[in-house]
Enzyme design. Structure first.
Site: not given
Ligand code: AP5
Length: 232
Positions: A19, A94, A133, A166, A177
């Site tokens: 995403k 979420r 990542r 991270r 997660r």
């Molecule tokens: P990447 O693009 O970084 O993936 P992403 O979907 O953005 O994953 P995140 O881990 O950032 O999502 P998340 O939802 O768990 O974490 P968030 O930061 O929102 O890609 C991942 C890897 O794959 C990269 O290395 C990339 O290069 C590779 N890649 C990408 N596309 C590819 C492809 N097509 N092929 C191969 N490789 C590929 O949240 C973190 C924490 O914050 C949560 O756990 C929670 O504690 C808190 N939080 C955030 N939002 C909320 C909420 N709304 N409510 C409550 N807590 C929240």
């Protein structure tokens, strides 16, 4: 529809589904502001704010930060000037209460979501994506040791900053997660499917191919894709 018509999109999908990778690229092309709740929370943690202190323990262990904290943060953010046009929400909503709060907030403003995009990736692929990542500590660019390596190990190709892993990409937190995603976020797929707004992209494909799918979903095909092979 074009970007000028106003994109108010939600990117849904498991941790590591890509995403952030796709939303960063759309934002760099000027298509929509990228609003990532994870990035906002990490900035609070880095700045040592009260919100950051409250959020850190939840994040590092892979649990969700409480709804009231997140909802207030996002509603404030989407009212800011750069988000008055088009935006993509990455990582929000979420939970069902978050989805309902967003809907109510938009409805009060006479608006609605324009797109809900589900980044579908088999869960077994997500572990490798997350544990490999690396993120630039300076500009936030997203890399991967295997799938998207930098020219020099641990150095960002975009800005020369140092890459970091991270805390929540350690395997123990990754497993938590994924479990949290299954139980608390996956039910939103049915919520948006029932509303008729959910569109699937096959996010297991290579990232340029995923970008083209997302462009097509957002009805942006034909716009400049000058940065196609850059990490944007
Ligand atoms: P990447 O693009 O970084 O993936 P992403 O979907 O953005 O994953 P995140 O881990 O950032 O999502 P998340 O939802 O768990 O974490 P968030 O930061 O929102 O890609 C991942 C890897 O794959 C990269 O290395 C990339 O290069 C590779 N890649 C990408 N596309 C590819 C492809 N097509 N092929 C191969 N490789 C590929 O949240 C973190 C924490 O914050 C949560 O756990 C929670 O504690 C808190 N939080 C955030 N939002 C909320 C909420 N709304 N409510 C409550 N807590 C929240």
């Amino acid at each position: 529809m074009t970007a000028a018509a106003g994109i108010r999109a939600v990117f849904l999908g498991g941790p590591g589904a890509g995403k952030g990778t796709q939303a960063q690229r759309l934002a760099a092309s000027g298509i929509a502001a990228h609003i990532s709740t994870g990035d906002m929370l990490r900035a609070h943690v880095a700045d040592g704010t009260d919100l950051g202190k409250q959020a850190r323990g939840y994040m590092d262990s892979g649990r969700l930060v409480p709804d009231d904290v997140i909802i207030a943060m996002v509603m404030h953010r989407i009212a800011e000037p750069d988000a008055r046009g088009s935006w993509i929400l990455d990582g929000f909503p979420r939970t069902l209460p978050q989805a309902e709060a967003l809907e109510a907030n938009l409805s009060d403003a006479g608006q609605a979501l324009s797109h809900v995009v589900h980044f579908a990736v088999p869960h077994e692929d997500l572990v490798a994506r997350l544990t490999g990542r690396r993120t630039c500590g300076s500009c936030g660019a997203i890399w991967h040791v295997q799938f998207q390596p930098t020219a020099r190990e641990s150095v960002c190709d975009r800005c020369g900053g140092a890459l970091v892993q991270r805390a929540d990409d350690r395997i123990e937190a990754v497993e938590k997660r994924l479990q949290v995603y299954r139980t608390q976020t996956e039910p939103l797929l049915a919520f948006y499917r029932d509303q008729g707004t959910l569109v699937e992209v096959d996010a297991s494909r290579p990232r340029d191919e995923v970008y083209r799918q997302v462009e097509s979903v957002l009805a942006l095909a034909g716009r400049s894709t000058a940065h196609e092979s850059d990490n944007l």
